[in-house]
Design an enzyme around this catalytic site. Sequence first.
Site, short mmCIF file in Angstrom:
data_model
loop_
_atom_site.label_atom_id
_atom_site.label_comp_id
_atom_site.label_asym_id
_atom_site.label_seq_id
_atom_site.Cartn_x
_atom_site.Cartn_y
_atom_site.Cartn_z
N LYS A 153 28.65 -14.66 -14.82
CA LYS A 153 29.11 -16.01 -15.16
C LYS A 153 29.37 -16.75 -13.86
O LYS A 153 29.93 -16.18 -12.90
CB LYS A 153 30.38 -15.94 -16.00
N SER A 167 33.75 -20.69 -23.15
CA SER A 167 32.98 -21.21 -22.04
C SER A 167 31.88 -20.26 -21.54
O SER A 167 30.99 -20.71 -20.83
CB SER A 167 33.90 -21.57 -20.87
N SER A 210 37.17 -17.39 -24.20
CA SER A 210 35.82 -17.66 -23.71
C SER A 210 34.88 -16.48 -23.62
O SER A 210 33.70 -16.67 -23.35
CB SER A 210 35.87 -18.34 -22.35
#
Length: 499
Positions: A83, A166, A190
Amino acid sequence: MSSSNNTELHDLGVAGLAARLQARQVSAVEAARHFVQRARQQQALGAFLALDEDVALAQARAQDEALAAGRAGPLAGVPIAHKDVFVTRDFPSTAASRMLAGYRSPFDATIVANLAAAGCVSLGKLSCDEFAMGGSNENVAVPAVGLSEPQPVRNPWDTARVPGGSSGGSATAVAAGLVPGATASDTGGSIRQPASFCGTTGIKPTYGRASRYGMIAFASSLDQAGVVARSAEDCALLLSQLCGPDVLRDSTSLDMPPEDFSRQLDGRIEGLRIGVPREFFGEGLQDDVRTAVQAALREYEKLGAKLVDISLPRTDLAVPVYYILSPAEASSNLSRFDGVRYGHRAAQYTDLMDMYKKSRSEAFGEEVKRRIMIGTYVLSEGYYDAYYLQAQRLRRMIADDLQQAFTQCDVIAGPVAPSVAWTIGGKSDPLATYLADIYTLPASLAGLPAMSVPAGFGEGGMPVGLQLIGNHFGEARLLNLAHRLQQATDFHQRRPALA
Ligand code: GLN
């Protein structure tokens, strides 16, 4: 190795691939090439913000040498991606923000270094909501690989829908088989929510288990790294390598030795008490999600677990509490992006104040600005006691409710989110996405380990996740429960049809 076998590499998962790499039935270079090619074929999904075949192949060659020399780590040659909130030396690190577009870190985040030390090969960086603020991966301010404009990440099960956020890039990349596993971060849900929306398995460990060093900060008292993969078994392998003490570089890192989270995967669950919070099944929960989650709970009963009715009476307060505390911390964390020390600097300005103002106005997206404003407000004189302190007190009470629940049960289970993934652009009011975080926030506020496990399909054929919440340090137990469900069901093995 023949090319017909090669086409199956993306179906193997972390465990299967690691085993073939160790047995030298496939090389790390072959694996890296295969996944880079898939990532390129599927770039319209918008999952990758950086993808670098040269870097991946160089890392893969080193792993092949280590394998040949008999000094390879347990995950030697397994391709992953990170990420984009974890800083990396080998790729730019942007947090999907214009503020950091093109930024290169001089060091690797601890979790990146830990996975590299275990032998993982990094292909690149994965999209996310800007600074991890969001629940749909629509807040993206930098273009993904192969795309000319910044775009939301697309859900591979239905490209008109969001993947969740997210960590939507992580969940999409895993669901589409562009990587067998990915890192992700969870501040208020997330990892779990995108894992649920994309039919993948995702886990956030106990707060403090995973180092935050080199993780671009959103809300430091909540931020925690974790992983998304296809199965509990794969998550356990990655998480065991990702976690570990880092006390000199992260003041909230727990000084506990690394743990083998795979050790209990096959453990018996007869007699285990699964707490089912009634507040997680009230108004607002969509029927398709309720049906899938209840079916998963019945599956546990068949496996010998006992369902226990429990109450988390302050569930409703989790949303307001989180949306006061996390912006407060964000407003402080993001003050470092001033155009001087880090980040974008406006081309023209009259004086220092003007430079700060213009740089920050130009480079932060709408949602990030909204949170900085809320955070600054709740921390300002006269409001601090009414909002921030009050929210801190309630955070403690929410955590106490969970501890009270754990006197009646061993783990807690329920939905991850009230609905399946929605259409891109379909929730234009930010409040609507905040409210959808209701079931993930309690575990975040209490620092508890929690995960999402595929539990079926709902409206439009979209995946539904079951949330499992453990008490502190209960990761191995959660993974055990998830693994047992995955032995009894095949939801985690279904694949979206890709264009
Ligand atoms: N959806 C939540 C938010 O917008 C959670 C984000 C996260 O966990 N990083 O803040």
